[in-house]
Write a protein that holds these residues in place. Structure first.
Motif: not given
Length: 825
Positions: A764-766, A778-782, A812-825
């Motif tokens: 699992k990764v944060m 933050t969220c913990e996922v497989e 929505t930008i996803v860096v695997p096993n590290k982060l998610v960055n949501i770009v919105c107005n």
């Protein structure tokens, strides 16, 4: 038993180590060798915190390498000759030998009390006759090979220490020992021809990947290899004045020439001119200045006209010749051509004495005139005022001009070096006698090999005088010439103490060998030193001299390696209140006090944990207190559960997996990996920090719930790993705890744990969740979760719903096993 008693534990373990000779080592062809060496100390009275830090670093590596299965040589000795011991002895009214050996005895006890794993059977002191006998033998071999010679020359002389200093021992015009002014003095001295090895010493700086770049650059700069040309300038009387320059592209801009005060023409040229008296006064004044200080950029440029002129061989211009305080005889020919338009020193001198400026290099788009120049232009550009070389790029013109000079027979391309031969004569008593005799009929006569050693007499009074007391002791200097059997006199100067430290690392390989200087078979087994540890201040002293000496001994067939040290670590200083520890500043911390209050292990640990080895360590009493508390915590972790743990077999993975056991298992294996890698990289402070984190994780594991039987094995395995990983850092405590949990303490020093890759990468990764680059949740996922599934989880989070509600999501930008960055107005 519940209370940690460091002194009782440390005394017990050290007695066991000494009785069992656990650190004694011999050659073993079945094992890979590892030679770990710290620079040996001057026996100055007591060890200081710099010693403690240096030797603690080395001891970690030595113990770690033994645990990895290496055959480790880790010796210790004493750099026992030299001015520090002699001066201290004179101040206290005791003989230097008494002072030195008493200090060795005390400092040896201090080092043993700190638990360093030295092979004391290899201990050497450079003031022992059996050591310096072979140094004298090496001197005679070098004499035979033309690597030793005697000449009269201006030398660096320390008024306070009343002895000669090598160029490398003068720092900013001051003595490296006492920080007093250094003057120039004409003396007849013995020299080692280190310049014969200048090119190899320079080129091999690029073949030492295990050395700090800073040290290699310091050595290269000191050796000072440069490519240039020697040019002959004719004088009015037909004689030739040869100069060396690395800037032949500026030859057409020469407007004056400058001689060093030591140049033979400096006395000759002014004779019979109106400038003779002024030149004499200037020469007397200039020769008192230390040569290294004269080379300083900040020095005010001063000079005197000789009354004579030279002719520029390229354009026929008549050029005045000066004597200047900023030119030294040791570099080039001791005479320079001066181009004020393109050299700042020359520019300053020209402005001071009203000399003309001729521009020969014009920068692109920035026209210069002599009248408007505020400083020399030292950059590149197009050639001007340079005859048929005009309009060429100046860098391209350099080889063309050299070729032209050679074709006309007025110059020759040449490689030059800043490095000068090593003057080793010292007008002091406490050193190795130079094995040379002087006979009125036979001249300079080397002492026959069969008459070695020339023993330093110990039964004379030592005074602070400007010459060696040996010169006033007939029983020493009166002797017989071995050639004609007539009267002869021994050399009464002694060798520079850096001679002793230039080969001691070789003698450690065979300290008991008496049939010659070195036992080549044993030396070849151990050399080169795999890891050398010491201060950066030795970069162009001891380290350069040792590289030279090793090459000499290689040439004599005594060693096979050309380079003595494969890897080098230069540790930082221990400072307090922002300054280097010194008695004069009142900021010295006594190691004896720390050991008495906190124990050796806590003192060592503080030096290792407080700062990376290569950085300065700012001393804090809170640091050693913190280290002591941590060791108490480790002690309690074991002894408070000893009855539970004693009968349990440790394991490094759980019998039954749940969140707590899995988490601790991952922590164990990650810590093994991190500590292993950190020690290999000398990141000792972060290695200790990782072990501390594992201890915290174990305590957290214990707090969760009552430890069930199936969890005991993992708990004990975790505790065992803490003990093993801590062992190189705090060997007394850990060896005692190893025995307490029912293990053989000898076994602890013989193995290193392996980590399981399976438990390095967690399942699992944060994930950090950002909105427009700002962290919102933050969220913990497989690990390796599908991107679509991950987005569903992220957008279902309450905080993310709140911050995206009513807004348009651009992407929505996803860096695997590290982060998610949501770009919105």
């Amino acid at each position: 038993m519940n209370h940690y008693e460091p002194h009782a534990i440390e005394d017990k373990r050290q007695e066991i180590w000494e009785k069992g000779q656990l650190f004694h080592v011999t050659e073993d062809s079945t094992k890979e060798k590892y030679y770990l060496l710290e620079m040996f100390p001057y026996p100055s009275g007591k060890i200081h915190m710099g010693h403690v830090r240096n030797y603690s670093i080395g001891d970690v590596i030595a113990r770690y390498k033994r645990m990895r299965g290496f055959n480790v040589l880790h010796p210790m000795g004493w750099d026992a000759f030299g001015m520090p011991a002699e001066n201290a002895a004179i101040e206290r009214g005791v003989h230097p030998a008494t002072w030195t050996y008493d200090n060795i005895s005390y400092m040896r006890k201090q080092l043993k009390r700190l638990g360093f794993s030295y092979d004391w059977e290899r201990e050497i002191a450079t003031c022992d006759v059996e050591y310096y006998k072979w140094e004298q033998w090496i001197f005679l071999k070098m004499f035979e090979k033309g690597l030793v010679y005697r000449k009269s020359s201006p030398v660096n002389y320390c008024i306070k220490c009343q002895t000669v200093l090598a160029n490398e021992q003068v720092e900013g015009g001051l003595c490296w020992r006492c920080s007093e002014e250094v003057i120039q003095k004409e003396l007849t001295q013995w020299f080692f021809a280190i310049t014969q090895y200048a090119d190899e010493l320079y080129e091999y700086c690029d073949k030492l990947p295990g050395w700090p770049e800073r040290v290699l650059n310091m050595q290269k700069n000191w050796i000072g290899k440069s490519f240039g040309v020697e040019v002959d300038f004719k004088l009015e009387d037909g004689k030739t004045l040869t100069i060396y320059t690395t800037r032949p592209d500026t030859l057409y801009g020469v407007t004056f020439m400058v001689l060093s005060p030591e140049h033979p023409l400096s006395k000759e040229l002014p004779k019979g001119t109106q400038y003779e008296d002024a030149a004499y006064v200037f020469l007397v004044k200039a020769k008192l200045l230390d040569k290294s200080f004269r080379a300083e950029i900040s020095l005010k440029k001063e000079g005197v006209f000789t009354g004579k002129y030279a002719v520029n061989p390229l354009n026929g211009n008549k050029i005045p010749i000066y004597i200047g305080n900023f030119v030294v005889m040791e570099y080039g020919t001791g005479a320079i051509m001066s181009v004020p338009a393109h050299d700042q020193r020359d520019f300053e001198f020209a402005k001071e004495y009203g000399l003309p400026v001729i521009i020969t290099i014009m920068p692109d788009g920035k026209p210069l005139t002599p009248e408007t120049m505020q400083e020399a232009y030292e950059g590149d550009g197009k050639m001007v005022n340079s005859s048929h070389f005009n309009n060429m790029n100046n860098r391209e013109a350099i080889p063309a001009i050299i070729g032209y000079l050679e074709e006309k027979g007025i110059g020759k391309g040449k490689v030059n070096y800043r490095l000068r031969d090593w003057g080793i004569s010292r007008q002091r008593y406490w050193g190795t006698p130079i094995p040379i005799l002087y006979c009125n009929d036979c001249g300079v006569v080397p002492v026959p090999y069969g008459d070695l050693p020339v023993v330093l007499p110990l039964n004379l009074e030592i005074k602070m005088v400007g010459k060696s007391p040996l010169a006033e002791y007939p029983e020493f200097f009166e002797t017989e010439c071995p050639i004609c059997k007539g009267k002869a006199k021994r050399e009464t100067d002694t060798m520079d103490t850096f001679v002793e430290s230039s080969w001691y690392f070789l003698k450690y390989a065979c300290p008991d060998y008496s049939a010659g200087a070195l036992d080549k078979e044993r030396v070849d087994y151990w050399m080169p030193v795999d890891q050398y540890i010491g201060g950066i201040e030795h970069a162009v002293l001891h380290l350069l001299y040792s590289r030279f000496f090793n090459r000499v001994l290689n040439g004599l067939g005594l060693v096979s390696e050309r380079e003595p040290f494969r890897n080098l670590l230069t540790q930082g200083m221990v400072i307090k209140d922002g300054a280097k520890m010194s008695k004069s500043k009142g900021n010295v911390v006594d190691p004896d006090y720390l050991i008495e209050k906190y124990g050796a292990d806590a003192t060592r640990l503080c030096c290792l944990f407080a700062s990376p080895p290569e950085k300065d360590l700012e001393w804090s009493d809170k640091g050693v207190e913190g280290s002591y508390r941590f060791l108490q915590r480790v002690w309690r972790l074991v002894v408070e559960r000893i009855e539970t743990l004693k009968d349990t077999e440790g394991a490094l993975k759980p019998e039954k997996a749940n969140d707590d056991t899995i988490q601790l298992t991952y922590k164990i294996h990650k810590t093994i990996k991190k500590v292993t890698e950190d020690i290999d990289r000398f990141h000792l402070n972060t290695a200790v920090a990782s072990i501390m984190e594992l201890v915290n994780a174990i305590y957290k594991f214990l707090e969760k719930e009552r430890i069930q039987r199936e969890k005991l094995a993992l708990l004990k395995g975790a505790i065992e790993i803490v003990i093993i990983l801590l062992f190189p850092f705090v060997p007394h405590l850990t060896e005692e705890l190893w025995e307490i949990i029912g293990k053989n303490p000898y076994y602890l020093a013989t193995f290193w744990p392996e980590y399981d890759e399976k438990y390095i990468i967690e399942d699992k990764v944060m994930i950090a969740v950002q909105i427009n680059g700002k962290l919102r949740d933050t969220c913990e996922v497989e690990r390796g979760i599908d991107e679509t599934q991950l987005k569903e989880i992220v957008f279902a989070l309450d905080k993310i719903k709140k911050h995206t509600e009513g807004k348009e999501v651009k992407k929505t930008i996803v860096v695997p096993n590290k982060l998610v960055n949501i770009v919105c107005n």
